[in-house]
Scaffold this motif. Structure first.
Motif, PDB file in Angstrom:
ATOM      1  N   ALA A 250       0.822  -1.210   0.000  1.00  8.81           N
ATOM      2  CA  ALA A 250       0.000   0.000   0.000  1.00  8.81           C
ATOM      3  C   ALA A 250       0.853   1.255   0.000  1.00  8.81           C
ATOM      4  O   ALA A 250       0.379   2.331  -0.358  1.00  8.81           O
ATOM      5  N   HIS A 251       2.113   1.128   0.364  1.00 12.80           N
ATOM      6  CA  HIS A 251       2.987   2.291   0.457  1.00 12.80           C
ATOM      7  C   HIS A 251       3.798   2.525  -0.824  1.00 12.80           C
ATOM      8  O   HIS A 251       4.754   3.309  -0.809  1.00 12.80           O
TER       9      HIS A 251
ATOM     10  N   ASN B   8      -3.387  -1.869   3.322  1.00  9.57           N
ATOM     11  CA  ASN B   8      -3.999  -0.648   3.855  1.00  9.57           C
ATOM     12  C   ASN B   8      -4.789   0.038   2.741  1.00  9.57           C
ATOM     13  O   ASN B   8      -4.200   0.619   1.826  1.00  9.57           O
ATOM     14  N   LEU B   9      -6.102  -0.031   2.812  1.00  5.59           N
ATOM     15  CA  LEU B   9      -6.938   0.477   1.720  1.00  5.59           C
ATOM     16  C   LEU B   9      -6.882   1.999   1.581  1.00  5.59           C
ATOM     17  O   LEU B   9      -6.687   2.496   0.461  1.00  5.59           O
ATOM     18  N   PRO B  10      -7.076   2.786   2.644  1.00  3.30           N
ATOM     19  CA  PRO B  10      -7.060   4.246   2.470  1.00  3.30           C
ATOM     20  C   PRO B  10      -5.759   4.771   1.875  1.00  3.30           C
ATOM     21  O   PRO B  10      -5.779   5.691   1.057  1.00  3.30           O
ATOM     22  N   ILE B  11      -4.620   4.188   2.244  1.00  2.55           N
ATOM     23  CA  ILE B  11      -3.334   4.677   1.739  1.00  2.55           C
ATOM     24  C   ILE B  11      -3.210   4.421   0.240  1.00  2.55           C
ATOM     25  O   ILE B  11      -2.851   5.317  -0.530  1.00  2.55           O
TER      26      ILE B  11
ATOM     27  N   ASN C 276      -5.956  -8.886  -2.908  1.00  2.00           N
ATOM     28  CA  ASN C 276      -5.114  -8.193  -1.950  1.00  2.00           C
ATOM     29  C   ASN C 276      -5.852  -8.186  -0.615  1.00  2.00           C
ATOM     30  O   ASN C 276      -7.079  -8.185  -0.574  1.00  2.00           O
ATOM     31  N   GLU C 277      -5.120  -8.148   0.478  1.00  2.00           N
ATOM     32  CA  GLU C 277      -5.763  -8.152   1.791  1.00  2.00           C
ATOM     33  C   GLU C 277      -6.696  -6.960   1.967  1.00  2.00           C
ATOM     34  O   GLU C 277      -7.726  -7.047   2.635  1.00  2.00           O
ATOM     35  N   ALA C 278      -6.357  -5.826   1.351  1.00  2.00           N
ATOM     36  CA  ALA C 278      -7.180  -4.621   1.476  1.00  2.00           C
ATOM     37  C   ALA C 278      -8.434  -4.674   0.622  1.00  2.00           C
ATOM     38  O   ALA C 278      -9.286  -3.791   0.727  1.00  2.00           O
TER      39      ALA C 278
ATOM     40  N   ARG D  56     -13.638   6.113   7.720  1.00  6.93           N
ATOM     41  CA  ARG D  56     -12.281   5.903   7.225  1.00  6.93           C
ATOM     42  C   ARG D  56     -11.384   5.367   8.326  1.00  6.93           C
ATOM     43  O   ARG D  56     -10.500   4.559   8.071  1.00  6.93           O
ATOM     44  N   GLU D  57     -11.585   5.826   9.554  1.00  7.45           N
ATOM     45  CA  GLU D  57     -10.793   5.313  10.667  1.00  7.45           C
ATOM     46  C   GLU D  57     -11.068   3.831  10.887  1.00  7.45           C
ATOM     47  O   GLU D  57     -10.170   3.058  11.213  1.00  7.45           O
ATOM     48  N   LYS D  58     -12.323   3.409  10.698  1.00  6.14           N
ATOM     49  CA  LYS D  58     -12.642   1.988  10.823  1.00  6.14           C
ATOM     50  C   LYS D  58     -11.926   1.183   9.740  1.00  6.14           C
ATOM     51  O   LYS D  58     -11.424   0.088   9.986  1.00  6.14           O
ATOM     52  N   LEU D  59     -11.889   1.715   8.530  1.00  7.56           N
ATOM     53  CA  LEU D  59     -11.169   1.045   7.460  1.00  7.56           C
ATOM     54  C   LEU D  59      -9.680   0.971   7.761  1.00  7.56           C
ATOM     55  O   LEU D  59      -9.009  -0.015   7.492  1.00  7.56           O
TER      56      LEU D  59
END
Length: 216
Positions: free
Chosen positions: A93-94, A115-118, A138-140, A199-202
């Motif tokens: 994700a990075h 990490n979905l949001p990233i 992908n895990e996200a 978004r924090e939950k995600l």
């Protein structure tokens, strides 16, 4: 159909004995079309920029799938690039993509994206005209490919669609207008209180419906 090709490639990822379907660079057939280039199934640790840049003025479709790659930084020099295929590599994700305004299609199935949001923020900023995005397995991106529940899958789609409004297709399914409207209502404009909570939950995986992790 395009979605059958996506699913077919996902099944190949699971099959270590699959034969390459893409043309190897340098083959006579590959040289006929300077808008396409494939390095699939090459076991590459680094992107062969020296060869790719020989077609920088014409290249529109680049397939780097089924390798061991993790850094696409210099692909921004390909100003005509519209399709980038990165399936079955080591991207997290990075990953730091270059800015490619002409890119409309990104396949990044079966990598190491957790990490979905990233990753969504990176894709939205670097590919402003993207229309087709596939992140299956992908895990996200929870789905039947990796044991995700229906609730997780719906939440995943709604979040991605809300944050990348230019999308016409996500994974193997077209984005319907009703789905887009519901996604906008669920995940409103960045910075709103309710949208921030979701978004924090995600990001932190604080509910049973979300199992995304912040690890890279």
């Amino acid at each position: 159909m395009w979605w059958r090709r996506v699913v077919g490639r996902m099944e190949e990822c699971e099959n270590s004995g699959a034969e390459p379907e893409a043309l190897a660079p340098g083959s006579p057939a590959a040289e006929l079309d300077l808008t396409r280039l494939s390095f699939a199934y090459q076991g590459l640790l680094e992107i062969p920029y020296n060869i790719i840049f020989e077609q920088r003025d014409t290249l529109e479709i680049l397939d780097l799938s089924y390798n061991l790659l993790d850094d696409p930084a210099l692909l921004g020099e390909l100003e005509r690039l519209s399709t980038l295929i990165l399936d079955c590599n080591n991207y997290s994700a990075h990953v730091k993509f270059p800015y490619i305004p002409n890119l409309t299609t990104l396949w990044i199935n079966k990598n190491k994206i957790r990490n979905l949001p990233i990753i969504v923020d990176e894709i939205r900023r670097k590919f402003p005209n993207i229309k087709l995005l596939s992140m299956m397995n992908n895990e996200a991106a929870p789905s039947y490919f990796n044991g995700g529940s229906l609730t997780q899958y719906i939440d995943y789609r709604q979040y991605v669609i809300s944050q990348i409004p230019s999308l016409h297709v996500l994974d193997d399914t077209e984005v319907q207008e009703t789905e887009r409207e519901h996604a906008r209502k669920t995940y409103r404009v960045q910075g709103t209180r309710e949208g921030s909570k979701k978004r924090e939950k995600l990001r932190h995986g604080t509910t049973a419906a979300h199992h995304f992790t912040t690890l890279s």
